[in-house]
Design an enzyme around this catalytic site. Structure first.
Site, short mmCIF file in Angstrom:
data_model
loop_
_atom_site.label_atom_id
_atom_site.label_comp_id
_atom_site.label_asym_id
_atom_site.label_seq_id
_atom_site.Cartn_x
_atom_site.Cartn_y
_atom_site.Cartn_z
N HIS A 123 0.88 -1.17 0.00
CA HIS A 123 0.00 0.00 0.00
C HIS A 123 0.92 1.23 0.00
O HIS A 123 2.03 1.18 0.53
CB HIS A 123 -0.83 -0.05 1.29
CG HIS A 123 -1.90 0.97 1.42
ND1 HIS A 123 -1.64 2.26 1.79
CD2 HIS A 123 -3.24 0.89 1.26
CE1 HIS A 123 -2.79 2.93 1.85
NE2 HIS A 123 -3.78 2.12 1.53
N GLN A 203 -4.44 -4.93 7.37
CA GLN A 203 -5.45 -5.90 6.94
C GLN A 203 -5.41 -7.20 7.73
O GLN A 203 -6.29 -8.04 7.57
CB GLN A 203 -5.28 -6.22 5.44
CG GLN A 203 -5.48 -5.04 4.52
CD GLN A 203 -6.92 -4.50 4.52
OE1 GLN A 203 -7.86 -5.14 5.01
NE2 GLN A 203 -7.10 -3.31 3.98
N LYS A 226 -10.51 -0.21 10.68
CA LYS A 226 -10.71 -1.42 9.88
C LYS A 226 -11.06 -2.60 10.77
O LYS A 226 -11.25 -3.72 10.30
CB LYS A 226 -9.44 -1.74 9.10
CG LYS A 226 -9.10 -0.70 8.03
CD LYS A 226 -7.91 -1.14 7.21
CE LYS A 226 -7.26 0.00 6.46
NZ LYS A 226 -7.96 0.36 5.24
N CYS A 367 -4.88 2.48 -3.45
CA CYS A 367 -3.65 3.02 -2.87
C CYS A 367 -2.47 2.06 -3.05
O CYS A 367 -1.60 1.94 -2.18
CB CYS A 367 -3.81 3.36 -1.39
SG CYS A 367 -4.93 4.72 -1.13
N1 PMP Z 1 -1.81 -0.69 4.58
C1 PMP Z 1 -2.76 -1.46 4.07
C2 PMP Z 1 -2.41 -2.87 3.64
C3 PMP Z 1 -4.06 -0.97 3.95
O1 PMP Z 1 -5.01 -1.74 3.44
C4 PMP Z 1 -4.34 0.34 4.37
C5 PMP Z 1 -5.74 0.92 4.25
N2 PMP Z 1 -6.34 0.70 3.01
C6 PMP Z 1 -3.30 1.09 4.91
C7 PMP Z 1 -2.05 0.55 5.00
C8 PMP Z 1 -3.52 2.49 5.38
O2 PMP Z 1 -4.41 2.52 6.43
P1 PMP Z 1 -4.89 3.94 7.01
O3 PMP Z 1 -5.50 4.66 5.85
O4 PMP Z 1 -5.87 3.58 8.06
O5 PMP Z 1 -3.68 4.62 7.51
#
Ligand code: PMP
Length: 416
Positions: A123, A203, A226, A367
């Site tokens: 990500h 996740q 999440k 992302c």
């Molecule tokens: N890492 C992973 C694997 C994610 O799925 C996400 C959220 N989609 C994030 C990081 C970032 O999380 P946050 O937006 O809550 O900081």
């Protein structure tokens, strides 16, 4: 014991909502989960019953909020198997946790010629902070490749990991492919060459048992929103010997012991890393989310989601001529995320059409632009992601809606 999904669903007020007159089918859990009443009530209780700033008041409300805030830290630390609550820093989210590690630890420990190893499935949160650090320090980014099947290709790991590797930063579970990575094995190899390991557990922590001591990781970051908790709060675990040597991330109130006009000394751990008034309600809400998940049992949560994923993959197989499905086929190596794509329908159009039927999925690059564009070779994918309250009936509704979409977008395709 199996989870009583109907009972669980009754705890989530939003699940009885109608969207365009249709029952909400919420399949965007990898983006954020819904919240049970127990979590919502914890927020209300805080604001109605004992709202006060923490750690600085001598009055009853402040003592109560401090006690509940620190109780939440103990719960969350226990949930991820941290040896002590001191190892858990409350942050805003996974992104902030990783940035904290990059700024406080990375800036002091990564230098010219050093290597930071990440995977091709990261990500942006676990890629951009390291890219920036590497550029600033003259360090080099290296990548563990992703196979066609959507797993990590570890065949060159022994070369990728070498005496220059200072950090391996990797996702525990991909938010696009659903792949669950062997972070413990990779971590052991990383430690053998003297590197640290950071796990992006955004996740994994919500969906399966995660124990930082068992994983033997140096950093682990996750987000409350999440895992049934409120937004604006998350956790960063840091191993004690590393944490003790780290300089603060942000400075100001709360994180200091003594301040003169010329200097300041730092507070004890973990307050040293929590400058300013923290998200008190959010932490307490996250504590309530942890209580909720623990009452179900994370083994049960994981088992139930695996069942649902198996059902989804099997059910959607019927559409495999029209859609490409991404991610590992081995159910032991994947979580409850299914990404897919049709050459004939843009994922955004698909998402919009499903939305008309009350079905919430995600469409886009999730992302993870380099993975989607450079590795999967597409502009975007559609993604359905499940949680404890989703049902097989909802998977059936997804399939029916996908078939409708195919009929709508391509009149030449005969209905199956
Ligand atoms: N890492 C992973 C694997 C994610 O799925 C996400 C959220 N989609 C994030 C990081 C970032 O999380 P946050 O937006 O809550 O900081």
């Amino acid at each position: 014991m199996t989870l009583d999904v109907e009972k669980i669903r009754r705890d989530f007020p939003i699940l009885s909502k109608l969207v365009y007159g249709k029952p909400l089918v919420y399949l965007d859990n990898a983006a954020t989960s819904q919240k049970p009443r127990q979590v919502i009530q914890a927020l209300v209780d805080y604001y109605e019953g004992y709202n006060a700033n923490v750690h600085r008041g001598v009055h009853a409300l402040s003592m109560e909020s401090t006690e509940r805030y620190e109780e939440a830290r103990r719960k969350v630390a226990g949930f991820i198997g941290a040896p002590s609550p001191e190892n858990l820093i409350f942050v805003r989210n996974t992104t902030e946790g990783i940035n904290l590690a990059a700024s406080s630890w990375g800036a002091a420990n990564i230098g010219p010629g050093d290597e930071i190893l990440v995977t091709e499935m990261e990500h942006h949160s676990n890629l951009v902070p390291w890219q920036r650090l590497a550029k600033a320090k003259g360090a080099r980014m290296r990548f563990i490749p992703v196979t066609e099947e959507g797993t990590l290709d570890l065949s060159d790991l022994d070369t990728l990991l070498n005496h220059r590797t200072k950090l391996v930063a990797m996702t525990h579970m991909s938010n696009v492919l659903g792949a669950i990575n062997p972070v413990k094995d990779i971590g052991a190899k990383a430690h053998a060459v003297g590197a640290r390991i950071l796990i992006d557990a955004a996740q994994s922590v919500p969906h399966m048992p995660v124990n930082v001591q068992d994983l033997d990781c140096d950093f682990l970051a996750f987000s409350s929103h999440k895992m049934l908790g409120p937004t604006g709060i998350g956790g960063l675990y840091v191993r004690s010997e590393t944490l003790e040597k780290m300089e603060p991330f942000l400075t100001g109130g709360e994180m200091v012991l003594e301040v003169t006009y010329d200097y300041a000394t730092w507070n004890d751990l973990p307050m040293r890393f929590e400058a300013g008034t923290p998200n008190i309600a959010g932490s307490i809400g996250l504590g309530a989310a942890v209580d909720y998940l623990e009452s179900l049992g994370m083994e049960q949560v994981h088992r139930r989601e695996r069942e649902l994923t198996a059902y989804a993959l099997d059910t959607l197989k019927e559409l495999s001529e029209e859609f490409n499905f991404y991610g590992p086929t081995d159910l032991n190596a994947r979580g409850a995320i299914v990404s897919f794509n049709s050459p004939d329908i843009h994922p955004h159009d698909l998402g919009t059409m499903l939305d008309q039927g009350g079905i919430a999925i995600r469409a886009g690059h999730h992302c993870a632009m380099p993975l989607i564009r450079d590795r999967l070779g597409v502009a975007a994918t559609a993604r359905a992601s499940f949680y404890i309250y989703n049902t097989k009936d909802e998977v059936d509704l997804l399939k029916a809606a996908l078939k409708d979409a195919l009929r709508y977008f391509s009149k030449t395709l005969a209905p199956k």
